[in-house]
Enzyme design. Sequence first.
Site, PDB file in Angstrom:
ATOM      1  CB  CYS A   1     -15.926  -7.446   5.133  1.00 40.44           C
ATOM      2  SG  CYS A   1     -17.267  -7.298   6.341  1.00 40.44           S
TER       3      CYS A   1
ATOM      4  CB  CYS B   1      -1.807  -0.191   8.168  1.00 39.03           C
ATOM      5  SG  CYS B   1      -2.366  -1.417   6.966  1.00 39.03           S
TER       6      CYS B   1
ATOM      7  NE  ARG C   1     -19.019  -5.705  11.797  1.00 39.06           N
ATOM      8  CZ  ARG C   1     -19.069  -5.140  10.594  1.00 39.06           C
ATOM      9  NH1 ARG C   1     -17.971  -4.925   9.915  1.00 39.06           N
ATOM     10  NH2 ARG C   1     -20.235  -4.798  10.076  1.00 39.06           N
TER      11      ARG C   1
ATOM     12  CB  CYS D   1      -0.915  -0.004   1.225  1.00 38.77           C
ATOM     13  SG  CYS D   1      -2.058   1.408   1.260  1.00 38.77           S
TER      14      CYS D   1
ATOM     15  CB  CYS E   1     -19.546  -0.277   7.648  1.00 38.66           C
ATOM     16  SG  CYS E   1     -18.535  -1.203   8.823  1.00 38.66           S
TER      17      CYS E   1
ATOM     18  CB  CYS F   1      -2.312   4.005   7.904  1.00 39.11           C
ATOM     19  SG  CYS F   1      -3.334   4.760   6.606  1.00 39.11           S
TER      20      CYS F   1
ATOM     21  CB  CYS G   1     -19.427  -4.821   3.691  1.00 37.87           C
ATOM     22  SG  CYS G   1     -18.718  -3.230   4.227  1.00 37.87           S
TER      23      CYS G   1
END
Length: 391
Positions: free
Chosen positions: A109, A72, A272, A65, A202, A69, A142
């Site tokens: 998901c 992550c 969740r 990626c 979400c 972040c 999702c």
Amino acid sequence: MDLLNTLLDKGLRRELPTREEALAVLATSDDDLLDVVAAAGKVRRHWFGRRVKLNYLVNLKSGLCPEDCSYCSQRLGSTAGILKYTWLKPDEASKAAAAGLAGGAKRVCLVASGRGPTDRDVDRVSDTIKAIKDQNEGVEVCACLGLLSDGQAERLREAGADAYNHNLNTSEATYGDITTTHTYADRVDTVQKAHGAGLSACSGLIAGMGESDEDLVDVVFSLRELDPDSVPVNFLIPFEGTPLAKEWHLTPQRCLRILAMVRFVCPDVEVRIAGGREVHLRTMQPLALHLANSIFLGDYLTSEGQAGKADLEMIADAGFEIEGAGEVTLPEHRVGGGCGSHEGGGGCGSAAQPESGGACGSAGQPEPGEARTDLVAVRRRGAGTDLAPNA
């Protein structure tokens, strides 16, 4: 406690607590913890009974990626030894999803690393959604693909997506300390795009990144203002090879207080328990089911979770039941609605903008929890491997 009686009453009426009340929940003592869980549990049962919704993650594209972040393991510069692979083909993703659905999940998901999808990526995911829905009648799908460009949410909705996930993660005031390659406003914009396209939004948070109580309350109040249908609460998994590898601020008791605070602020929303529950809640996971009405089954994106069979046994032993495919998750007043469409100002209502400084009962920075690096296991099975998934 007068505080808990007040919060219980507000939760049953979908009334927003004050910031001071939310902060006071986080500042309660361990002696009062079971009382906090009991009060928030009554709110949870009022809106969701004893049902637990199971969700299953399929990591469509892992690692590599370009975003930075700090939390992550897939970030730019991460040296975490995670799986790295490009896009799964639709039949591969459908096969991975089938394992979770066979284990009792009702929502799949679909997640992909990256800043956001290209139009070609949206085509790929659209084909994957069709493959999953063709094989599994009634399944919810999702998508979680990063920042959305104009028109992409509508295309995903047309392809059959039911929901879109994009977390705020932390407060606006501290977001720049966690990520520099995109902004908090970018994340808010994507959640609003999902809402505007008619997708179920979400959006949640990550606790345990060194944030203050004020930061936690700020992000949860901001989430209530955005009015998502589901709020995932992640607990930081401190991967070696990431900037936050040494951040071990959480204890099981603090995790329960955070979940209780989220339930009081968003009483009628699907809360969740997401990544990190096994690492930080540990043997207290069953108690958390009295606060949250939804969990992920099996493994996460890049880390291994509790065995799927153990998840199902835990739910049954705690006196809860798996939500069936034919059952509607949300209370009736939220079904079919979007941002601002709910009566009385919204199921997740409106909130003040984040504020700075302390408040009544604030505990500030939490005491560090015990570092349990032995519980952080890199995923080596399921999507992107030749090994059977955990479901």
